[in-house]
Write a protein that holds these residues in place. Structure first.
Motif, mmCIF file in Angstrom:
data_model
loop_
_atom_site.group_PDB
_atom_site.id
_atom_site.type_symbol
_atom_site.label_atom_id
_atom_site.label_comp_id
_atom_site.label_asym_id
_atom_site.label_seq_id
_atom_site.Cartn_x
_atom_site.Cartn_y
_atom_site.Cartn_z
ATOM 1 N N LEU A 130 0.831 -1.212 0.000
ATOM 2 C CA LEU A 130 0.000 0.000 0.000
ATOM 3 C C LEU A 130 0.863 1.258 0.000
ATOM 4 O O LEU A 130 0.583 2.226 -0.719
ATOM 5 C CB LEU A 130 -0.918 -0.010 1.224
ATOM 6 C CG LEU A 130 -1.917 1.137 1.368
ATOM 7 C CD1 LEU A 130 -2.919 1.119 0.221
ATOM 8 C CD2 LEU A 130 -2.644 1.037 2.704
ATOM 9 N N ALA A 131 1.933 1.243 0.797
ATOM 10 C CA ALA A 131 2.818 2.410 0.891
ATOM 11 C C ALA A 131 3.479 2.718 -0.457
ATOM 12 O O ALA A 131 3.525 3.878 -0.886
ATOM 13 C CB ALA A 131 3.877 2.168 1.967
ATOM 14 N N THR A 133 2.436 1.760 -3.494
ATOM 15 C CA THR A 133 1.420 2.154 -4.473
ATOM 16 C C THR A 133 0.996 3.607 -4.275
ATOM 17 O O THR A 133 0.846 4.369 -5.250
ATOM 18 C CB THR A 133 0.186 1.237 -4.376
ATOM 19 O OG1 THR A 133 0.598 -0.128 -4.410
ATOM 20 C CG2 THR A 133 -0.766 1.482 -5.542
ATOM 21 N N MET A 134 0.790 4.003 -3.022
ATOM 22 C CA MET A 134 0.415 5.388 -2.722
ATOM 23 C C MET A 134 1.499 6.350 -3.188
ATOM 24 O O MET A 134 1.215 7.412 -3.760
ATOM 25 C CB MET A 134 0.178 5.547 -1.220
ATOM 26 C CG MET A 134 -1.124 4.954 -0.727
ATOM 27 S SD MET A 134 -2.562 5.899 -1.266
ATOM 28 C CE MET A 134 -2.323 7.417 -0.359
ATOM 29 N N VAL A 137 1.312 6.688 -7.012
ATOM 30 C CA VAL A 137 0.151 7.468 -7.445
ATOM 31 C C VAL A 137 0.373 8.955 -7.188
ATOM 32 O O VAL A 137 0.054 9.810 -8.028
ATOM 33 C CB VAL A 137 -1.126 6.978 -6.731
ATOM 34 C CG1 VAL A 137 -2.291 7.937 -6.978
ATOM 35 C CG2 VAL A 137 -1.497 5.580 -7.217
ATOM 36 N N LEU A 138 0.928 9.281 -6.036
ATOM 37 C CA LEU A 138 1.237 10.687 -5.737
ATOM 38 C C LEU A 138 2.272 11.234 -6.708
ATOM 39 O O LEU A 138 2.217 12.402 -7.107
ATOM 40 C CB LEU A 138 1.742 10.813 -4.291
ATOM 41 C CG LEU A 138 0.701 10.556 -3.193
ATOM 42 C CD1 LEU A 138 1.363 10.557 -1.824
ATOM 43 C CD2 LEU A 138 -0.402 11.604 -3.246
ATOM 44 N N LYS A 234 -10.562 10.466 -7.476
ATOM 45 C CA LYS A 234 -9.916 10.166 -6.201
ATOM 46 C C LYS A 234 -10.430 8.849 -5.633
ATOM 47 O O LYS A 234 -9.652 7.990 -5.193
ATOM 48 C CB LYS A 234 -10.164 11.311 -5.213
ATOM 49 C CG LYS A 234 -9.444 11.155 -3.889
ATOM 50 C CD LYS A 234 -9.664 12.385 -3.006
ATOM 51 C CE LYS A 234 -8.919 12.249 -1.688
ATOM 52 N NZ LYS A 234 -9.146 13.435 -0.810
ATOM 53 N N ARG A 237 -9.145 5.897 -7.799
ATOM 54 C CA ARG A 237 -7.727 5.575 -7.567
ATOM 55 C C ARG A 237 -7.527 4.868 -6.237
ATOM 56 O O ARG A 237 -6.781 3.886 -6.154
ATOM 57 C CB ARG A 237 -6.903 6.866 -7.617
ATOM 58 C CG ARG A 237 -6.715 7.407 -9.036
ATOM 59 C CD ARG A 237 -6.136 8.791 -9.016
ATOM 60 N NE ARG A 237 -5.925 9.324 -10.356
ATOM 61 C CZ ARG A 237 -5.929 10.608 -10.652
ATOM 62 N NH1 ARG A 237 -6.140 11.514 -9.703
ATOM 63 N NH2 ARG A 237 -5.738 11.000 -11.896
ATOM 64 N N TYR A 238 -8.189 5.343 -5.194
ATOM 65 C CA TYR A 238 -8.055 4.700 -3.892
ATOM 66 C C TYR A 238 -8.609 3.276 -3.924
ATOM 67 O O TYR A 238 -8.067 2.377 -3.257
ATOM 68 C CB TYR A 238 -8.751 5.514 -2.806
ATOM 69 C CG TYR A 238 -7.944 6.712 -2.347
ATOM 70 C CD1 TYR A 238 -6.581 6.597 -2.086
ATOM 71 C CD2 TYR A 238 -8.535 7.956 -2.171
ATOM 72 C CE1 TYR A 238 -5.830 7.682 -1.673
ATOM 73 C CE2 TYR A 238 -7.795 9.054 -1.746
ATOM 74 C CZ TYR A 238 -6.441 8.915 -1.505
ATOM 75 O OH TYR A 238 -5.705 9.997 -1.091
ATOM 76 N N ILE A 241 -5.959 1.177 -5.589
ATOM 77 C CA ILE A 241 -4.813 1.054 -4.680
ATOM 78 C C ILE A 241 -5.087 0.023 -3.595
ATOM 79 O O ILE A 241 -4.255 -0.852 -3.307
ATOM 80 C CB ILE A 241 -4.492 2.421 -4.033
ATOM 81 C CG1 ILE A 241 -3.883 3.365 -5.072
ATOM 82 C CG2 ILE A 241 -3.531 2.255 -2.863
ATOM 83 C CD1 ILE A 241 -3.778 4.795 -4.593
ATOM 84 N N ILE A 242 -6.260 0.088 -2.994
ATOM 85 C CA ILE A 242 -6.598 -0.833 -1.904
ATOM 86 C C ILE A 242 -6.699 -2.264 -2.420
ATOM 87 O O ILE A 242 -6.142 -3.203 -1.824
ATOM 88 C CB ILE A 242 -7.914 -0.404 -1.225
ATOM 89 C CG1 ILE A 242 -7.706 0.914 -0.474
ATOM 90 C CG2 ILE A 242 -8.410 -1.483 -0.260
ATOM 91 C CD1 ILE A 242 -8.986 1.536 0.046
ATOM 92 N N SER A 245 -3.183 -3.591 -3.521
ATOM 93 C CA SER A 245 -2.285 -3.757 -2.370
ATOM 94 C C SER A 245 -2.664 -4.979 -1.553
ATOM 95 O O SER A 245 -1.797 -5.746 -1.114
ATOM 96 C CB SER A 245 -2.318 -2.502 -1.495
ATOM 97 O OG SER A 245 -1.869 -1.374 -2.202
#
Length: 334
Positions: A130-131, A133-134, A137-138, A234, A237-238, A241-242, A245
């Protein structure tokens, strides 16, 4: 109209082929391994050995390959959609390395055992994935450069792997042996408890991916168009990501880091289904990943007599030519 009907029929045939092939490989997986099954031995002892080999060793291995391969493939498809890049995948972008780092922290530094060990390793692996991937994306949001993000993802993977190597250097020998065995990648070390956990995680994430399938189609048409159709970028994307991950972290924690399935399977699926619609690609890619994982597991067991080939070496042999063909032929340009 006629052409659309022909294409639809071809997609059905392609999807049916993927399902049948995965089923055939699943059955073959049950009958391959380092130990022979005493079919001709009909006494009580022979039957008992047959049951142990088939239902306590082979079936969990085959099911974990089916689920693990499908999960990594689905994760790769969603990442390729999110980053709009055919080379995106959990192992290429460093997401699998993040999951491996989280799992390594538990195995090497604060080891647990039994169910607590399984849950803590899986949780740490999911957090690591998760870290990363975040972060990626950022990075895309800030730079807007997909190629740069891909390169930084690869470098991030190398960086995290280096940190893990330093952790290994200062860890106890028993923990290092456990980590080395885990890092080789295998579908064979799944217990009934961990298998239930994998089934639950994959089922929930698969359903979640199906729910956002139409949003994936909108996102690929461009952010402006997606926004005009009411898509919350948003939230989308989340969601990706979730899902990715959790899938990457869960499979990596239980089966070890397994390369190439995530990046190769979506292209393998597109070759048969000839579509970019995610309501078809999501189940198709899942079965494609299962096919590659089951085939790799069968090939790794072919030497027999207690000898197996490294699973990651086999997945690379299968997956690398698929990726090379995508790069050379440019399926995304057609």
């Amino acid at each position: 109209m006629v052409m659309k009907m022909i294409e639809k029929k071809q997609r059905y045939i392609g999807f049916f082929f993927l399902v049948i092939l995965s089923f055939v490989l699943f059955v073959l997986n049950l009958f391959t391994g380092s130990a022979g099954i005493p079919f001709l031995n009909t006494d009580a002892a022979g039957i008992e050995i047959w049951k142990i080999i088939m239902f306590e060793i082979r079936f969990p291995r085959a099911l974990s390959a089916f689920l693990g391969g499908g999960a990594l493939a689905l994760s790769g498809l969603l990442l390729q959609t999110l980053f709009r890049n055919p080379l995106a995948g959990p192992d290429i972008l460093g997401i699998a390395s993040g999951a491996s780092f989280g799992a390594a922290a538990v195995i090497l530094v604060i080891p647990f055992f039994g169910i607590a060990g399984m849950l803590s390793t899986a949780t740490a692996a999911i957090i690591g994935a998760l870290a990363v991937t975040m972060f990626l994306v950022l990075l895309v949001k800030k730079t807007g450069n997909i190629t740069l993000t891909l390169i930084i993802g690869i470098l991030t993977g190398y960086f995290i792997t280096s940190i893990t190597g330093i952790m290994i250097r200062f860890s106890p020998n028993d923990a290092v042996r456990s980590f080395i065995n885990w890092s080789a990648g295998s579908f064979k070390n799944i217990s009934p408890d961990t298998l239930f956990f994998l089934v639950l995680v994959v089922a929930v994430c698969f359903l979640a991916a199906v729910v956002i399938s139409k949003r994936c189609d909108l996102y690929l048409l461009g952010e402006d168009y997606a926004l005009s159709m009411g898509l919350s970028l948003k939230q989308f994307r989340y969601s990706v990501i979730i899902i990715t991950s959790i899938l990457t972290g869960a499979v990596t924690s239980l089966c070890g880091p397994i390369a190439f399935i995530g990046i190769a399977s979506p292209h393998f699926c597109r070759f048969f289904l000839k579509t970019d619609k995610h309501n078809i690609l999501i189940p198709g890619t899942f079965f494609s990943g299962s096919i590659i994982a089951l085939a790799a597991d069968i090939i790794s067991s072919l030497p027999g007599h207690g000898t197996t080939l490294p699973l990651n070496s086999v997945t690379a042999i299968i997956g690398a030519p698929i990726v090379i063909k995508v790069l050379l032929k440019g399926y995304y340009d057609k």
